[in-house]
Design an enzyme around this catalytic site. Structure first.
Site, PDB file in Angstrom:
ATOM      1  N   ARG A  49      40.957  31.578  43.152  1.00  0.00           N
ATOM      2  CA  ARG A  49      39.510  31.558  42.922  1.00  0.00           C
ATOM      3  C   ARG A  49      38.965  32.961  42.726  1.00  0.00           C
ATOM      4  O   ARG A  49      37.794  33.122  42.432  1.00  0.00           O
ATOM      5  CB  ARG A  49      38.828  30.952  44.143  1.00  0.00           C
ATOM      6  CG  ARG A  49      38.347  29.529  43.931  1.00  0.00           C
ATOM      7  CD  ARG A  49      37.675  29.160  45.215  1.00  0.00           C
ATOM      8  NE  ARG A  49      36.846  28.036  45.184  1.00  0.00           N
ATOM      9  CZ  ARG A  49      37.262  26.787  45.404  1.00  0.00           C
ATOM     10  NH1 ARG A  49      38.521  26.521  45.542  1.00  0.00           N
ATOM     11  NH2 ARG A  49      36.387  25.810  45.457  1.00  0.00           N
ATOM     12  N   LYS A  91      38.488  18.510  39.188  1.00  0.00           N
ATOM     13  CA  LYS A  91      39.841  19.078  39.357  1.00  0.00           C
ATOM     14  C   LYS A  91      40.681  18.203  40.281  1.00  0.00           C
ATOM     15  O   LYS A  91      41.816  17.861  39.980  1.00  0.00           O
ATOM     16  CB  LYS A  91      39.758  20.511  39.937  1.00  0.00           C
ATOM     17  CG  LYS A  91      38.892  21.449  39.139  1.00  0.00           C
ATOM     18  CD  LYS A  91      38.822  22.829  39.752  1.00  0.00           C
ATOM     19  CE  LYS A  91      38.190  22.890  41.131  1.00  0.00           C
ATOM     20  NZ  LYS A  91      36.753  22.565  41.164  1.00  0.00           N
ATOM     21  N   ARG A 120      27.434  27.022  46.333  1.00  0.00           N
ATOM     22  CA  ARG A 120      28.810  26.947  45.805  1.00  0.00           C
ATOM     23  C   ARG A 120      28.817  27.267  44.309  1.00  0.00           C
ATOM     24  O   ARG A 120      29.710  27.948  43.828  1.00  0.00           O
ATOM     25  CB  ARG A 120      29.391  25.548  46.033  1.00  0.00           C
ATOM     26  CG  ARG A 120      29.786  25.318  47.488  1.00  0.00           C
ATOM     27  CD  ARG A 120      29.987  23.864  47.768  1.00  0.00           C
ATOM     28  NE  ARG A 120      31.133  23.297  47.097  1.00  0.00           N
ATOM     29  CZ  ARG A 120      31.294  21.991  46.907  1.00  0.00           C
ATOM     30  NH1 ARG A 120      30.376  21.138  47.315  1.00  0.00           N
ATOM     31  NH2 ARG A 120      32.365  21.544  46.315  1.00  0.00           N
ATOM     32  N   ARG A 152      29.314  12.126  45.392  1.00  0.00           N
ATOM     33  CA  ARG A 152      30.720  11.972  45.819  1.00  0.00           C
ATOM     34  C   ARG A 152      30.828  11.393  47.225  1.00  0.00           C
ATOM     35  O   ARG A 152      30.097  11.770  48.133  1.00  0.00           O
ATOM     36  CB  ARG A 152      31.429  13.323  45.778  1.00  0.00           C
ATOM     37  CG  ARG A 152      32.822  13.244  46.413  1.00  0.00           C
ATOM     38  CD  ARG A 152      33.685  14.420  46.110  1.00  0.00           C
ATOM     39  NE  ARG A 152      33.081  15.691  46.457  1.00  0.00           N
ATOM     40  CZ  ARG A 152      33.599  16.860  46.097  1.00  0.00           C
ATOM     41  NH1 ARG A 152      34.704  16.915  45.396  1.00  0.00           N
ATOM     42  NH2 ARG A 152      33.001  17.980  46.442  1.00  0.00           N
ATOM     43  N   ARG A 179      30.796  14.789  51.993  1.00  0.00           N
ATOM     44  CA  ARG A 179      31.254  16.088  52.476  1.00  0.00           C
ATOM     45  C   ARG A 179      30.059  16.943  52.876  1.00  0.00           C
ATOM     46  O   ARG A 179      29.039  16.928  52.209  1.00  0.00           O
ATOM     47  CB  ARG A 179      32.044  16.802  51.375  1.00  0.00           C
ATOM     48  CG  ARG A 179      33.537  16.668  51.540  1.00  0.00           C
ATOM     49  CD  ARG A 179      34.319  17.122  50.332  1.00  0.00           C
ATOM     50  NE  ARG A 179      34.053  18.485  49.897  1.00  0.00           N
ATOM     51  CZ  ARG A 179      34.731  19.095  48.916  1.00  0.00           C
ATOM     52  NH1 ARG A 179      35.707  18.455  48.299  1.00  0.00           N
ATOM     53  NH2 ARG A 179      34.452  20.325  48.562  1.00  0.00           N
TER      54      ARG A 179
HETATM   55  P1  AP5 Z   1      36.314  16.007  42.189  1.00  0.00           P
HETATM   56  O1  AP5 Z   1      37.527  15.627  41.450  1.00  0.00           O
HETATM   57  O2  AP5 Z   1      36.308  15.862  43.674  1.00  0.00           O
HETATM   58  O3  AP5 Z   1      35.844  17.481  41.757  1.00  0.00           O
HETATM   59  P2  AP5 Z   1      36.479  18.892  42.101  1.00  0.00           P
HETATM   60  O4  AP5 Z   1      36.422  19.722  40.856  1.00  0.00           O
HETATM   61  O5  AP5 Z   1      37.801  18.753  42.771  1.00  0.00           O
HETATM   62  O6  AP5 Z   1      35.365  19.417  43.093  1.00  0.00           O
HETATM   63  P3  AP5 Z   1      35.447  20.077  44.537  1.00  0.00           P
HETATM   64  O7  AP5 Z   1      34.028  20.035  45.045  1.00  0.00           O
HETATM   65  O8  AP5 Z   1      36.464  19.478  45.422  1.00  0.00           O
HETATM   66  O9  AP5 Z   1      35.851  21.506  44.162  1.00  0.00           O
HETATM   67  P4  AP5 Z   1      35.579  22.779  44.926  1.00  0.00           P
HETATM   68  O10 AP5 Z   1      36.414  23.713  44.157  1.00  0.00           O
HETATM   69  O11 AP5 Z   1      34.182  23.185  45.113  1.00  0.00           O
HETATM   70  O12 AP5 Z   1      35.995  22.407  46.416  1.00  0.00           O
HETATM   71  P5  AP5 Z   1      37.281  22.726  47.266  1.00  0.00           P
HETATM   72  O13 AP5 Z   1      37.570  21.543  48.071  1.00  0.00           O
HETATM   73  O14 AP5 Z   1      38.348  23.332  46.420  1.00  0.00           O
HETATM   74  O15 AP5 Z   1      35.101  15.144  41.564  1.00  0.00           O
HETATM   75  C1  AP5 Z   1      33.784  15.216  42.100  1.00  0.00           C
HETATM   76  C2  AP5 Z   1      33.131  13.824  42.012  1.00  0.00           C
HETATM   77  O16 AP5 Z   1      32.989  13.434  40.646  1.00  0.00           O
HETATM   78  C3  AP5 Z   1      33.931  12.711  42.681  1.00  0.00           C
HETATM   79  O17 AP5 Z   1      33.017  11.826  43.260  1.00  0.00           O
HETATM   80  C4  AP5 Z   1      34.679  12.009  41.521  1.00  0.00           C
HETATM   81  O18 AP5 Z   1      34.900  10.650  41.780  1.00  0.00           O
HETATM   82  C5  AP5 Z   1      33.725  12.216  40.356  1.00  0.00           C
HETATM   83  N1  AP5 Z   1      34.407  12.492  39.091  1.00  0.00           N
HETATM   84  C6  AP5 Z   1      35.479  13.305  38.897  1.00  0.00           C
HETATM   85  N2  AP5 Z   1      35.813  13.355  37.595  1.00  0.00           N
HETATM   86  C7  AP5 Z   1      34.910  12.570  36.947  1.00  0.00           C
HETATM   87  C8  AP5 Z   1      34.706  12.239  35.566  1.00  0.00           C
HETATM   88  N3  AP5 Z   1      35.479  12.766  34.601  1.00  0.00           N
HETATM   89  N4  AP5 Z   1      33.694  11.399  35.243  1.00  0.00           N
HETATM   90  C9  AP5 Z   1      32.873  10.905  36.202  1.00  0.00           C
HETATM   91  N5  AP5 Z   1      33.005  11.169  37.528  1.00  0.00           N
HETATM   92  C10 AP5 Z   1      34.016  12.006  37.897  1.00  0.00           C
HETATM   93  O19 AP5 Z   1      36.743  23.921  48.190  1.00  0.00           O
HETATM   94  C11 AP5 Z   1      35.814  23.695  49.239  1.00  0.00           C
HETATM   95  C12 AP5 Z   1      35.554  25.019  49.977  1.00  0.00           C
HETATM   96  O20 AP5 Z   1      36.782  25.513  50.547  1.00  0.00           O
HETATM   97  C13 AP5 Z   1      35.055  26.184  49.100  1.00  0.00           C
HETATM   98  O21 AP5 Z   1      33.659  26.135  48.921  1.00  0.00           O
HETATM   99  C14 AP5 Z   1      35.514  27.395  49.926  1.00  0.00           C
HETATM  100  O22 AP5 Z   1      34.678  27.624  51.023  1.00  0.00           O
HETATM  101  C15 AP5 Z   1      36.871  26.945  50.456  1.00  0.00           C
HETATM  102  N6  AP5 Z   1      37.998  27.295  49.542  1.00  0.00           N
HETATM  103  C16 AP5 Z   1      38.832  26.407  48.927  1.00  0.00           C
HETATM  104  N7  AP5 Z   1      39.737  27.067  48.173  1.00  0.00           N
HETATM  105  C17 AP5 Z   1      39.457  28.392  48.334  1.00  0.00           C
HETATM  106  C18 AP5 Z   1      40.027  29.574  47.789  1.00  0.00           C
HETATM  107  N8  AP5 Z   1      41.067  29.535  46.932  1.00  0.00           N
HETATM  108  N9  AP5 Z   1      39.506  30.772  48.152  1.00  0.00           N
HETATM  109  C19 AP5 Z   1      38.469  30.838  49.021  1.00  0.00           C
HETATM  110  N10 AP5 Z   1      37.876  29.756  49.566  1.00  0.00           N
HETATM  111  C20 AP5 Z   1      38.367  28.541  49.219  1.00  0.00           C
END
Ligand code: AP5
Length: 219
Positions: free
Chosen positions: A88, A13, A172, A128, A161
């Site tokens: 979410r 994402k 997660r 990552r 991370r």
């Molecule tokens: P990446 O693009 O970073 O993936 P992502 O889907 O953004 O994954 P995240 O881990 O950031 O999502 P998340 O929703 O768990 O975390 P968030 O920060 O929102 O890609 C991942 C890797 O793959 C990278 O190395 C990239 O280079 C590679 N890649 C990407 N696309 C690729 C492809 N097509 N092919 C090959 N490689 C690829 O949330 C973190 C924490 O914050 C949560 O656990 C929670 O505690 C809190 N939080 C955040 N938002 C909320 C909310 N709305 N409500 C409650 N808690 C929240």
């Protein structure tokens, strides 16, 4: 255009949101990034959410909703935005619709549901690397930096991370699986959700997205 990017951790994402941000010139709003900034600042709030994030649990809806309400009140969102990682839960989706009733950008146009297999998710998260300075994402195998452990863009140090450690990844994914169904149902009722196969390469996923925007006459 107002977009929501939905899907499991590691589905890509954030990666797509960054490219879409450059192409569409719309602000990329990631609740994960906002929370990580608070943790970095060591504010009272940051210290509070640090433990929650490191466990892989969700930060309570009322806190997240407040953050999003404040972010969407900024004028750079008036012509549209890309929401990454929010909503979410169904409660967050309901709150978002309420905020958007009085927002110049209007309602959500599309919810992009990044569908990815468990094996791919685990591989992407465990490999990552993130830049400590500018936040750019890399991947040990898929998107390796030119110089080992340093950012191609700003030269900053790369790190893993805290929540990309094995145990937290598992939690997660569990939390995601427990919370996703009501959210998907909510947007299915609104006929806004479009499923995308996120197992493809980043370039291929981007091509699917741009074709979708054209088909939906959003471009
Ligand atoms: P990446 O693009 O970073 O993936 P992502 O889907 O953004 O994954 P995240 O881990 O950031 O999502 P998340 O929703 O768990 O975390 P968030 O920060 O929102 O890609 C991942 C890797 O793959 C990278 O190395 C990239 O280079 C590679 N890649 C990407 N696309 C690729 C492809 N097509 N092919 C090959 N490689 C690829 O949330 C973190 C924490 O914050 C949560 O656990 C929670 O505690 C809190 N939080 C955040 N938002 C909320 C909310 N709305 N409500 C409650 N808690 C929240």
């Amino acid at each position: 255009m107002n977009l929501v990017l939905l899907g499991p951790p590691g589905a890509g994402k954030g990666t797509q949101a960054k490219v879409l941000n450059e192409g569409l010139k719309l602000p990329h709003i990631s609740t994960g990034d906002i929370l990580r900034d608070s943790v970095k600042s060591e504010s009272k709030f940051g210290l509070e959410v640090k433990k929650i994030m490191e466990s892989g649990a969700l930060v309570p809806d009322d806190l997240i909703n407040k953050i999003i309400e404040e972010r969407l009140s900024k004028p750079d969102t008036n012509k549209g935005f890309i929401l990454d990682g929010f909503p979410r839960t169904k409660a967050q989706a309901v709150k978002l619709d309420e905020i958007l009733k009085n927002h110049p950008a209007g309602d959500i146009d599309l919810v992009l549901y990044f569908d990815s297999t468990l094996k791919v998710i685990i591989d992407r998260l465990s490999g990552r690397l993130v830049c400590r300075n500018c936040g750019e994402n890399f991947h040990i195998k898929n998107v390796p930096p030119k110089k080992e452990m340093f950012c191609d863009h700003c030269g900053g140090e790369l790190y893993q991370r805290q929540d990309d450690k094995e145990d937290t990844i598992k939690n997660r994914i569990k939390v995601y699986e427990e919370s996703i169904s009501p959210l998907v149902e909510y947007y299915e009722k609104q006929k806004k959700i479009r499923k995308i196969n996120a197992d493809f390469s980043a370039k291929e996923v981007y091509e699917v997205l741009t074709k979708l925007f054209k088909d939906e006459q959003l471009l």
